[in-house]
Design a protein around this motif. Sequence first.
Motif, mmCIF file in Angstrom:
data_model
loop_
_atom_site.group_PDB
_atom_site.id
_atom_site.type_symbol
_atom_site.label_atom_id
_atom_site.label_comp_id
_atom_site.label_asym_id
_atom_site.label_seq_id
_atom_site.Cartn_x
_atom_site.Cartn_y
_atom_site.Cartn_z
ATOM 1 N N ILE A 43 -3.082 1.197 3.095
ATOM 2 C CA ILE A 43 -2.367 0.173 2.320
ATOM 3 C C ILE A 43 -0.924 0.599 2.066
ATOM 4 C CG2 ILE A 43 -2.234 -0.935 0.048
ATOM 5 C CD1 ILE A 43 -5.338 -0.987 0.098
ATOM 6 N N VAL A 44 -0.728 1.838 1.667
ATOM 7 C CA VAL A 44 0.634 2.333 1.425
ATOM 8 C C VAL A 44 1.432 2.348 2.727
ATOM 9 C CG1 VAL A 44 1.974 4.368 0.750
ATOM 10 C CG2 VAL A 44 0.033 3.641 -0.633
ATOM 11 N N SER A 45 0.810 2.727 3.821
ATOM 12 C CA SER A 45 1.498 2.745 5.114
ATOM 13 C C SER A 45 1.919 1.342 5.538
ATOM 14 C CB SER A 45 0.605 3.353 6.191
ATOM 15 O OG SER A 45 0.387 4.709 5.932
ATOM 16 N N LEU A 46 1.030 0.380 5.380
ATOM 17 C CA LEU A 46 1.362 -0.992 5.752
ATOM 18 C C LEU A 46 2.440 -1.571 4.839
ATOM 19 C CD1 LEU A 46 -2.159 -2.423 6.608
ATOM 20 C CD2 LEU A 46 -0.332 -1.768 8.190
ATOM 21 N N ALA A 47 2.404 -1.217 3.571
ATOM 22 C CA ALA A 47 3.408 -1.708 2.628
ATOM 23 C C ALA A 47 4.785 -1.128 2.932
ATOM 24 C CB ALA A 47 2.997 -1.365 1.201
ATOM 25 N N SER A 48 4.833 0.005 3.607
ATOM 26 C CA SER A 48 6.115 0.624 3.945
ATOM 27 C C SER A 48 6.442 0.412 5.426
ATOM 28 C CB SER A 48 6.072 2.112 3.612
ATOM 29 O OG SER A 48 5.114 2.755 4.416
ATOM 30 N N ALA A 50 4.568 0.699 7.982
ATOM 31 C CA ALA A 50 3.739 1.584 8.807
ATOM 32 C C ALA A 50 4.445 2.817 9.351
ATOM 33 C CB ALA A 50 3.072 0.821 9.943
ATOM 34 N N PHE A 51 5.713 2.750 9.695
ATOM 35 C CA PHE A 51 6.374 3.903 10.312
ATOM 36 C C PHE A 51 6.364 5.144 9.436
ATOM 37 C CE2 PHE A 51 10.175 6.473 11.081
ATOM 38 C CZ PHE A 51 9.832 6.969 12.327
ATOM 39 N N ILE A 54 2.859 6.715 9.352
ATOM 40 C CA ILE A 54 2.504 7.387 10.605
ATOM 41 C C ILE A 54 3.236 8.714 10.708
ATOM 42 C CG2 ILE A 54 2.696 7.239 13.122
ATOM 43 C CD1 ILE A 54 2.275 4.188 12.797
ATOM 44 N N LEU A 55 4.499 8.726 10.330
ATOM 45 C CA LEU A 55 5.285 9.953 10.379
ATOM 46 C C LEU A 55 4.711 11.006 9.429
ATOM 47 C CD1 LEU A 55 7.774 11.344 11.533
ATOM 48 C CD2 LEU A 55 9.077 10.395 9.640
ATOM 49 N N VAL A 56 4.350 10.597 8.218
ATOM 50 C CA VAL A 56 3.749 11.518 7.246
ATOM 51 C C VAL A 56 2.442 12.075 7.797
ATOM 52 C CG1 VAL A 56 2.645 11.636 4.977
ATOM 53 C CG2 VAL A 56 4.866 10.542 5.220
ATOM 54 N N TYR A 57 1.615 11.208 8.377
ATOM 55 C CA TYR A 57 0.337 11.655 8.926
ATOM 56 C C TYR A 57 0.559 12.684 10.040
ATOM 57 C CZ TYR A 57 -4.504 11.596 10.362
ATOM 58 O OH TYR A 57 -5.789 11.978 10.642
ATOM 59 N N LEU A 58 1.485 12.404 10.933
ATOM 60 C CA LEU A 58 1.751 13.333 12.035
ATOM 61 C C LEU A 58 2.279 14.671 11.520
ATOM 62 C CD1 LEU A 58 3.322 10.931 14.679
ATOM 63 C CD2 LEU A 58 1.043 11.964 14.718
ATOM 64 N N LEU A 59 3.151 14.636 10.524
ATOM 65 C CA LEU A 59 3.651 15.886 9.937
ATOM 66 C C LEU A 59 2.529 16.682 9.281
ATOM 67 C CD1 LEU A 59 7.060 14.772 8.416
ATOM 68 C CD2 LEU A 59 6.683 16.348 10.310
#
Length: 68
Positions: A43-48, A50-51, A54-59
């Motif tokens: 939800i937070v990713s979609l509200a922002s 998504a980019f 995704i970047l936070v997840y990859l880091l």
Amino acid sequence: MNTPTAPRPLARSLDDRMIAGVMGGIARRFGWNTTLVRVVFVIVSLASAAFPGILVYLLLWLLMPNEA
């Protein structure tokens, strides 16, 4: 009497993973429900747009070690 236990270190989960175990590791570290952590993250990713999510997840995937 409750004996205090040391908090678990922040590490990617090996048995509670969908992609890399990042959300499972965060949930386990703080004692939260894994599904709830995943839903909130999406939800937070979609509200922002998504980019950033995704970047936070990859880091986190790169920086968090695997569970021992």
